[in-house]
Motif scaffolding. Structure first.
Motif, mmCIF file in Angstrom:
data_model
loop_
_atom_site.group_PDB
_atom_site.id
_atom_site.type_symbol
_atom_site.label_atom_id
_atom_site.label_comp_id
_atom_site.label_asym_id
_atom_site.label_seq_id
_atom_site.Cartn_x
_atom_site.Cartn_y
_atom_site.Cartn_z
ATOM 1 N N MET A 265 0.845 -1.193 0.000
ATOM 2 C CA MET A 265 0.000 0.000 0.000
ATOM 3 C C MET A 265 0.886 1.251 0.000
ATOM 4 S SD MET A 265 -2.976 1.456 -0.019
ATOM 5 C CE MET A 265 -4.080 0.085 0.312
ATOM 6 N N TYR A 266 0.489 2.223 -0.784
ATOM 7 C CA TYR A 266 1.251 3.462 -0.902
ATOM 8 C C TYR A 266 1.210 4.242 0.405
ATOM 9 C CZ TYR A 266 2.236 8.266 -2.382
ATOM 10 O OH TYR A 266 2.739 9.545 -2.488
ATOM 11 N N ASP A 267 2.343 4.725 0.855
ATOM 12 C CA ASP A 267 2.438 5.527 2.063
ATOM 13 C C ASP A 267 2.642 6.981 1.659
ATOM 14 O OD1 ASP A 267 2.637 6.402 4.634
ATOM 15 O OD2 ASP A 267 4.726 5.786 4.903
ATOM 16 N N HIS B 145 -1.127 8.891 -7.991
ATOM 17 C CA HIS B 145 -1.850 7.944 -7.138
ATOM 18 C C HIS B 145 -3.333 8.244 -6.999
ATOM 19 C CE1 HIS B 145 1.890 5.978 -5.924
ATOM 20 N NE2 HIS B 145 2.410 7.184 -5.751
ATOM 21 N N LEU B 146 -3.853 9.199 -7.779
ATOM 22 C CA LEU B 146 -5.286 9.463 -7.826
ATOM 23 C C LEU B 146 -5.683 9.769 -9.260
ATOM 24 C CD1 LEU B 146 -6.540 11.720 -4.859
ATOM 25 C CD2 LEU B 146 -7.171 9.363 -5.357
ATOM 26 N N PRO B 147 -6.868 9.312 -9.691
ATOM 27 C CA PRO B 147 -7.299 9.594 -11.067
ATOM 28 C C PRO B 147 -7.731 11.038 -11.238
ATOM 29 C CG PRO B 147 -9.013 8.419 -9.883
ATOM 30 C CD PRO B 147 -7.826 8.450 -8.971
ATOM 31 N N ALA B 148 -7.428 11.606 -12.380
ATOM 32 C CA ALA B 148 -7.807 12.992 -12.660
ATOM 33 C C ALA B 148 -9.320 13.155 -12.691
ATOM 34 C CB ALA B 148 -7.201 13.426 -13.988
ATOM 35 N N LEU C 16 -6.818 4.977 -2.947
ATOM 36 C CA LEU C 16 -6.328 5.777 -1.825
ATOM 37 C C LEU C 16 -7.430 6.602 -1.158
ATOM 38 C CD1 LEU C 16 -2.818 7.205 -2.785
ATOM 39 C CD2 LEU C 16 -3.387 5.273 -1.326
ATOM 40 N N ILE C 17 -8.586 6.713 -1.777
ATOM 41 C CA ILE C 17 -9.651 7.535 -1.211
ATOM 42 C C ILE C 17 -10.101 7.014 0.153
ATOM 43 C CG2 ILE C 17 -12.004 8.373 -1.547
ATOM 44 C CD1 ILE C 17 -11.461 8.417 -4.540
#
Length: 250
Positions: free
Chosen positions: A1-3, A133-136, A203-204
């Motif tokens: 998981m991304y930190d 790490h988040l969609p536009a 990540l939300i």
């Protein structure tokens, strides 16, 4: 998981805490102007701080345990349940007589715009998107809409404090409310992978971003609803009487 990096944690948590704190300050000022006295105003504000701070802590624990990470059809979708439940609680608490008096006190309509100033913290969405790490599809409308509302909020509050800006305040609240609804809808679509995008919205529901839709957004929606109601009930400023017509040359 991304930190997420430390500065992203700082931006997100600072923004959420600032919205909660400013709301408590506005409530305290409204209670004083409503004539509740310092003791009752302090008790009311303390109660609000317990509710808001308690839910902030609880939501952080839930997100930290990964309980917001659910897929539709595979257990209870706890994130939307938490957000809707907290919003319902806030709207119900508005009906407490002391709270209602504080929220309808003179000048409170303008001060209710101040917590929105800290929505500029939604820059965290844009930063996370820039890091890949988040969609536009979600980050751009959610981030830009919140930042625009955050910039306009203190300007509108200042106008209301001077007895003008009612129309601007209505537009700000309608825009801000629409922005939150759009952001929550898009967040749900990408978070539950109902729309396949790259990167995903995984990540939300994770810390620290999970605190925005579960804590900050329900409070902001409640503030928008309260502001629109206060603006609708506030007496309109009287227009100056028109001077009588005179006929020159008589």
């Amino acid at each position: 998981m991304y930190d997420p990096p430390g500065y992203l944690w700082a931006i997100t948590i600072t923004g959420v805490v600032a919205v909660l704190t400013t709301t408590c300050v506005v409530l305290y000022g409204g209670a004083l102007r409503a004539g509740l006295g310092r003791r009752r105003a302090a008790l009311l504000t303390g109660g609000a701080a317990v509710v808001l701070g308690g839910w902030l802590t609880a939501s952080a624990v839930i997100a930290g345990h990964g309980w917001y990470h659910t897929r539709l059809g595979h257990g209870v979708p706890w994130m939307p349940v938490a957000a809707v439940g907290f919003l319902g609680l806030l709207l119900a608490l508005r009906r407490i007589p002391a709270v209602a008096r504080a929220l309808t006190a003179p000048g409170t309509a303008g001060r209710l715009e101040l917590p929105h100033s800290f929505r500029v913290g939604a820059a965290a969405f844009l930063i996370t998107m820039a890091l890949g790490h988040l969609p536009a599809l979600f980050a751009l409308p959610a981030g830009l809409g919140d930042i625009a509302t955050g910039i306009a909020a203190p300007l509108v509050a200042r106008k209301l404090a001077h007895g003008t800006g009612r129309r601007a305040a209505r537009w700000l609240n309608v825009f801000g409310l629409t922005d939150l609804i759009v952001a929550m809808t898009l967040g749900t679509l990408v978070g539950f992978q109902l729309v396949n995008v790259t990167p995903s919205g995984a990540l939300i529901p994770a810390l620290p971003l999970a605190l925005i839709p579960t804590v900050e957004v329900p409070l902001l929606i409640a503030l928008h609803i309260t502001s629109l109601s206060a603006l609708a009930k506030a007496p309109r400023p009287q227009r100056p009487a028109t001077a009588p017509l005179t006929t020159a040359g008589i």
